[in-house]
Design a protein around this motif. Structure first.
Motif, PDB file in Angstrom:
ATOM      1  N   ARG A   1      54.086 -30.206 -46.925  1.00  0.00           N
ATOM      2  CA  ARG A   1      55.102 -29.801 -45.935  1.00  0.00           C
ATOM      3  C   ARG A   1      55.048 -29.685 -44.490  1.00  0.00           C
ATOM      4  O   ARG A   1      53.788 -29.262 -44.345  1.00  0.00           O
TER       5      ARG A   1
ATOM      6  N   CYS B   1      62.259 -26.774 -48.466  1.00  0.00           N
ATOM      7  CA  CYS B   1      62.352 -28.008 -47.741  1.00  0.00           C
ATOM      8  C   CYS B   1      61.098 -28.635 -47.328  1.00  0.00           C
ATOM      9  O   CYS B   1      60.027 -27.966 -46.974  1.00  0.00           O
TER      10      CYS B   1
ATOM     11  N   GLN C   1      64.847 -32.009 -42.442  1.00  0.00           N
ATOM     12  CA  GLN C   1      65.576 -31.318 -43.521  1.00  0.00           C
ATOM     13  C   GLN C   1      65.633 -29.725 -43.287  1.00  0.00           C
ATOM     14  O   GLN C   1      66.768 -29.113 -43.546  1.00  0.00           O
ATOM     15  N   ALA C   2      64.457 -29.125 -42.413  1.00  0.00           N
ATOM     16  CA  ALA C   2      64.811 -27.710 -42.079  1.00  0.00           C
ATOM     17  C   ALA C   2      65.764 -27.459 -40.942  1.00  0.00           C
ATOM     18  O   ALA C   2      66.874 -26.585 -41.049  1.00  0.00           O
TER      19      ALA C   2
ATOM     20  N   ILE D   1      69.097 -27.621 -42.617  1.00  0.00           N
ATOM     21  CA  ILE D   1      69.500 -26.350 -43.169  1.00  0.00           C
ATOM     22  C   ILE D   1      69.916 -25.288 -42.225  1.00  0.00           C
ATOM     23  O   ILE D   1      70.932 -24.560 -42.419  1.00  0.00           O
TER      24      ILE D   1
ATOM     25  N   THR E   1      64.448 -31.695 -56.339  1.00  0.00           N
ATOM     26  CA  THR E   1      64.218 -30.714 -55.159  1.00  0.00           C
ATOM     27  C   THR E   1      65.877 -30.742 -54.791  1.00  0.00           C
ATOM     28  O   THR E   1      66.647 -31.552 -54.972  1.00  0.00           O
TER      29      THR E   1
END
Length: 199
Positions: free
Chosen positions: A57, A113, A118-119, A122, A199
């Motif tokens: 990640r 994530c 992606q973070a 969100i 996911t």
């Protein structure tokens, strides 16, 4: 089969297990052939049962700025949980970065994530309209190391290596503590499971 004592008890495949299978008519193989078949079966299963390493990640650092110019950062070092920090370095709740509704759901989504994009998506979804969110880039010194396998996975690899060495050198197997190995195998069987890829 050459050079192996047919009367010696293999530590990984006890003769009592072989006798039980013979008594139950589960095998017609001799003891040494039964060991070879079990080792071959274990080796073919090893590739299917070992879990995959979680994908690495990315390190994330999102800057949250409210209308008054107050700044908070939502950040994560690689493969660690998300945290929130005020601009002065004080740890804070996500509330201070504008996440006021359903903070727990936002935190779970952030922890799952993989990428910084992606973070950010969100945070924008759960964040307040009074805040501006953007990538701030990881600060110097952030850990961007690759994923570290979990301890049970490392133990599983170690047990496989012990089995390999013991099959090549039976004297090595006689020096190992059978109870300790049995406990390690139980731990691996309980804790190492394939990771979900969805996911």
């Amino acid at each position: 089969m050459t050079g192996r004592d047919p009367w010696a008890d293999d530590w990984a495949h006890p003769v009592d297990d072989w006798k039980a299978e013979v008594a139950n008519d589960d095998t017609r193989l001799g003891y040494l052939d039964w060991i070879d078949a079990r080792v071959e079966n274990d080796a073919s299963d090893a590739g299917r049962t070992l879990p995959a390493i979680r994908p690495m990640r990315e390190a994330v650092r999102i800057r949250a700025t409210d209308r008054m110019g107050n700044v908070a950062y939502i950040h994560r070092e690689a493969n660690r949980p998300m945290r929130c920090m005020l601009a002065n370095g004080v740890s804070a709740a996500l509330f201070y970065a504008g996440i006021r509704v359903d903070e727990a759901t936002c935190r779970f989504a952030l922890d799952d994530c993989v990428t910084a994009d992606q973070a950010l998506a969100i945070v924008r979804r759960y964040g307040s309209l009074d805040y501006g969110y953007c990538h701030a880039g990881p600060p110097p010194g952030f850990d961007t190391a690759h994923a570290i396998p979990a301890a049970p996975m490392l133990l599983s690899g170690l047990m496989d290596e012990i089995d390999r060495v013991a099959s090549v050198n039976p004297q090595f197997a006689q020096q190992l503590d059978a109870n300790l190995l049995a406990r390690a195998r139980t731990l691996v069987a309980m804790d190492v499971a394939p990771l979900s890829t969805d996911t």
